[in-house]
Design an enzyme around this catalytic site. Structure first.
Site, PDB file in Angstrom:
ATOM      1  N   SER A  71     -17.763   5.033  15.837  1.00 21.91           N
ATOM      2  CA  SER A  71     -17.735   4.170  14.663  1.00 21.91           C
ATOM      3  C   SER A  71     -18.487   2.884  14.984  1.00 21.91           C
ATOM      4  CB  SER A  71     -16.287   3.868  14.261  1.00 21.91           C
ATOM      5  OG  SER A  71     -15.587   3.322  15.365  1.00 21.91           O
ATOM      6  N   ASP A 107     -33.140  25.648 -15.651  1.00 22.71           N
ATOM      7  CA  ASP A 107     -32.568  26.995 -15.603  1.00 22.71           C
ATOM      8  C   ASP A 107     -33.660  28.057 -15.622  1.00 22.71           C
ATOM      9  OD1 ASP A 107     -30.056  25.895 -15.550  1.00 22.71           O
ATOM     10  OD2 ASP A 107     -29.697  26.141 -17.702  1.00 22.71           O
ATOM     11  N   CYS A 145      20.640   1.778  -4.415  1.00 22.92           N
ATOM     12  CA  CYS A 145      19.419   2.530  -4.115  1.00 22.92           C
ATOM     13  C   CYS A 145      18.926   3.255  -5.365  1.00 22.92           C
ATOM     14  CB  CYS A 145      19.690   3.531  -2.996  1.00 22.92           C
ATOM     15  SG  CYS A 145      18.331   4.662  -2.678  1.00 22.92           S
ATOM     16  N   LYS A 170     -25.273   0.256   4.231  1.00 23.23           N
ATOM     17  CA  LYS A 170     -24.083   0.933   4.767  1.00 23.23           C
ATOM     18  C   LYS A 170     -23.518   1.812   3.657  1.00 23.23           C
ATOM     19  CE  LYS A 170     -19.794   0.394   7.287  1.00 23.23           C
ATOM     20  NZ  LYS A 170     -19.105   1.408   6.454  1.00 23.23           N
ATOM     21  N   CYS A 219      20.722   9.969   1.762  1.00 27.08           N
ATOM     22  CA  CYS A 219      19.724   9.611   0.748  1.00 27.08           C
ATOM     23  C   CYS A 219      18.556  10.596   0.804  1.00 27.08           C
ATOM     24  CB  CYS A 219      19.222   8.191   0.990  1.00 27.08           C
ATOM     25  SG  CYS A 219      17.927   7.674  -0.152  1.00 27.08           S
TER      26      CYS A 219
END
EC number: 6.5.1.2
Length: 691
Positions: free
Chosen positions: A102, A57, A428, A137, A452
């Site tokens: 890629s 600092d 459900c 990697k 739903c």
């Protein structure tokens, strides 16, 4: 006789004193800058600070005071510049000069040998086997950096490989990223690429602070790095412990550098951080280095998920060229999947867009392959029965690369005595509608349909997704909020949100500008394609390819909506189940009402140009494409086959006429051989299509 030296005036003396003073000030600035940069490297890259916080600092304050007093002498690489600029409203899209492709993957030694064999086969027989360069990697976010005459000017994410986001202001805050490179001051444009990552210790500190504040923590260092770079406020990025590791030079490399290893050495000398490098001659040496790194990777200050292997010669890289999505001269050698043991506390049931009831295992959080995992899919009720997994069991969880973690083993010998077999819910968990398990299907389903709420929300999320209507900025969290506030119930309601602008602005964290951006994206999405629209409707069994085939087969939405099951069955990739589901979808009054509302709102598309296949060379034939093609992308090959009258399917069956097999053809090749389907190589295909 020379002229006598003119006496110095008081102005000359003051100028000389000023120049000497400036030199001293610059020298002092350089001392502070060099010390701060050395500490930043040790702290953010090596995680081995060489200064106490108070010393750091004080150094920073001293440099800042000098810069405030002498702003004309501020050095271009001053770390004071790395504290964050004004917040942005959005990221700008940038097209890469050179696509950011890629890498292909290998997972075993035999795969590695096959990769090197393919390289040798493509090179001249007169050439010796090339040497290879191996790098770590890194598990971070790929970015491209540009420097104009040594000055940092732009940072762009990989994005989709063609277009990325401009993150220049955030990248400027990365402590070890050079803002000024004196050694590159004569290079008009230097473009380098690498990974922005977060060292493990910095990641742990960040999460610890977040926990103390009650904030959300990051799942892994990669997510933390990516999330930091995508902050609109650079000050947030500046507060995060990020580091940049360089792995290539894509523009501006000095001509005398001929190899990848030499390029990385040069990058290091001009101020970039690079990872460890090893040059090998053959698969055996590559495997030995891979094994040594695999054993010691835990000692590294950052996460890696394998090795990258590249042909070292830059000239040979150029000669070998590229496939459509990856280079032929490089591949990633991934580390094997990690498997760990943990306890499965509970099994919960989730409801998907089409009503599928999916079991989700709730785990004791555990780190697998660098990711903290607390949930794991159990796929379906049949999988639960096959594994005989129960709440309270100790289980083995397996994760490879970016694959979703899964349970691979249940340790029944450690099972609690009071455990009970899992039962399929009869109703459900969201709407209490009956649950059914159709014959010959693996997934149980909620019968509530769009009654739903879970299915309604998932239908909304699917509708706006990138491959459907592509409504940018309208993500799942906003849709859920709009749904809960009663602003949207069906997908057609999305196109009425402009009538609720004031209500949208009052929603938490959604300001006027964000609302305007969302409404603009909704308006832009009205111009679409028939295939996208069909896919966006979320018809069960109709994926992207099937939607494209339906659009091509019928050419018109009304024709599709009125088609019989027999006519639907004439479409490639549409079997009996999909035909019946599609037929029923377009006869449900609610669905017809929603489609009409979408059209009335202005959703439209250009007329589909149908290919008349009659009389064409491949009329009546069904083809499948697999593997990577050298000469073109698979979509282009598909278009060429369709132009000759062929139907292109996504799966092999006894009805398939031929399989077009490119590089790395996988299971489809084996299935074609088993069914006696003709396999066509790329050269034969090019002759067929006249190229």
């Amino acid at each position: 006789m020379t002229d006598p030296i003119a006496p110095l005036t008081s102005k000359d003396i003051n100028t000389a004193k000023s120049a000497a003073n400036e030199d001293a000030i610059v020298a002092q600035m350089r001392t502070f800058i060099d010390a701060l940069k050395k500490h930043n490297y040790a702290y953010y890259v090596l995680d081995n600070p060489i200064l106490e916080d108070s010393e750091y600092d004080q150094l920073r304050r001293s440099l800042l005071e000098l810069e405030e007093e002498y702003p004309d002498l501020i050095q271009p690489d001053s770390p004071i510049n790395q504290v964050g600029d004004m917040p942005l409203s959005a990221f700008t899209q940038v097209t890469h000069d050179i696509p950011m492709l890629s890498l292909g993957n290998v997972f075993e030694y035999d795969d590695l040998r096959d990769f090197m064999r393919r390289v040798n086969d493509r090179l001249s027989v007169a050439q010796q086997s090339p040497e290879y360069e191996m790098e770590l990697k890194l598990d971070g976010l790929a970015v491209s950096l540009k420097y104009a005459y040594g000055k940092f000017v732009q940072a762009v994410t990989r994005g989709d490989g063609q277009t990325g986001e401009d993150i220049t202001q955030n990248a400027k805050t990365i402590r070890n990223l050079p803002l000024w490179i004196p050694a590159a001051s004569d290079i008009e444009l230097l473009e380098v690429r690498g990974e922005v990552l977060m060292p493990k210790a910095g990641f742990e500190r960040l999460n610890r602070l977040a926990e103390e504040k009650g904030d959300k923590t990051f799942a892994n260092p990669r997510n933390a790095a990516a999330g930091s770079l995508r902050q609109l406020d650079p000050a947030i990025a500046a507060s995060r412990p990020l580091a940049f590791y360089c792995y290539s030079v894509n523009q501006g490399l000095p001509e005398h550098i001929k190899t990848q290893s030499a390029a990385l050495a040069w990058l290091k000398t001009i101020g970039f951080t690079v990872s460890a490098v090893e040059v090998v001659q053959n698969p055996r040496e590559a495997q030995a280095y891979y094994e040594s790194v695999k054993e010691t990777r835990g000692d590294l200050p950052f996460e890696i998920d394998g090795m990258v292997i590249k042909v070292n010669s830059l000239a040979l890289q150029q000669q070998l060229g590229f496939l459509s999505r990856e280079p032929r001269w490089a591949t990633a050698y991934k580390f094997p999947a990690e498997t760990v043991m943990t306890r499965l506390h509970a099994i919960e049931w989730q409801v998907g867009r089409t009503g599928a009831i999916t079991p989700v295992g709730k785990l004791e959080p555990v780190k697998v392959g660098g990711v903290t995992v607390s949930n794991v899919t159990l796929h379906n009720f049949g999988e639960i029965q096959r594994l005989d997994v129960r709440a309270g069991d100790m289980v083995s969880v397996h994760r490879a690369g970016d694959v979703i973690p899964k349970v691979t083993r249940v340790w029944t010998d450690q099972r609690p005595e009071n455990s009970e077999p899992v039962k399929l819910p009869s109703t459900c968990p969201v709407c209490d509608s009956p649950v059914v398990l159709p014959k010959d299907e693996a997934l149980a389903r909620c019968t509530g349909g769009l009654f739903c709420p879970a299915q309604q929300v998932e239908a909304l999320i699917h509708f706006v997704s990138r491959r459907a209507m592509d409504i940018d900025g309208l993500g799942a969290s906003w849709l859920i909020s709009f749904f809960e506030h009663g602003l949207v119930k069906t997908v057609a309601d999305i196109y009425q949100l402009h009538n609720h602008q004031e209500e949208l602005i009052t929603l938490e964290k959604l300001g006027e500008k964000s609302v305007q951006n969302i409404l603009s994206a909704i308006e832009a999405s009205k111009q679409t394609t028939l295939a996208r629209f069909i896919y966006a409707l979320g018809i069960r069994g109709v994926g992207e390819t099937t939607a494209q085939n339906l659009a091509q087969q019928f050419g018109d939405l009304d024709a599709l909506m009125s088609a019989s099951i027999e006519k639907l069955l004439l479409t490639p990739d549409v079997g009996a189940i999909t035909a019946e589901l599609t037929y029923k979808f377009f006869r449900a009054p609610h669905n017809i009402e929603v489609i009409n509302a979408l059209r009335e709102a202005g959703v439209h598309w250009d007329k589909v140009e149908q290919v008349a296949s009659e009389g064409l060379p491949l009329d009546g034939q069904t083809w499948v494409i697999t593997g990577a093609l050298d000469s073109m992308a698979r979509d282009e090959a598909k278009a060429k086959l369709q132009a000759l009258g062929a139907k292109v399917s996504g799966s092999i069956s006894a009805k398939t006429t031929a399989l077009l097999a490119g590089d790395k053809a996988g299971s489809k090749m084996a299935k074609a051989e088993k069914l006696g389907v003709k396999v066509v190589g790329e050269e034969e295909f090019l002759v067929l299509v006249g190229e």
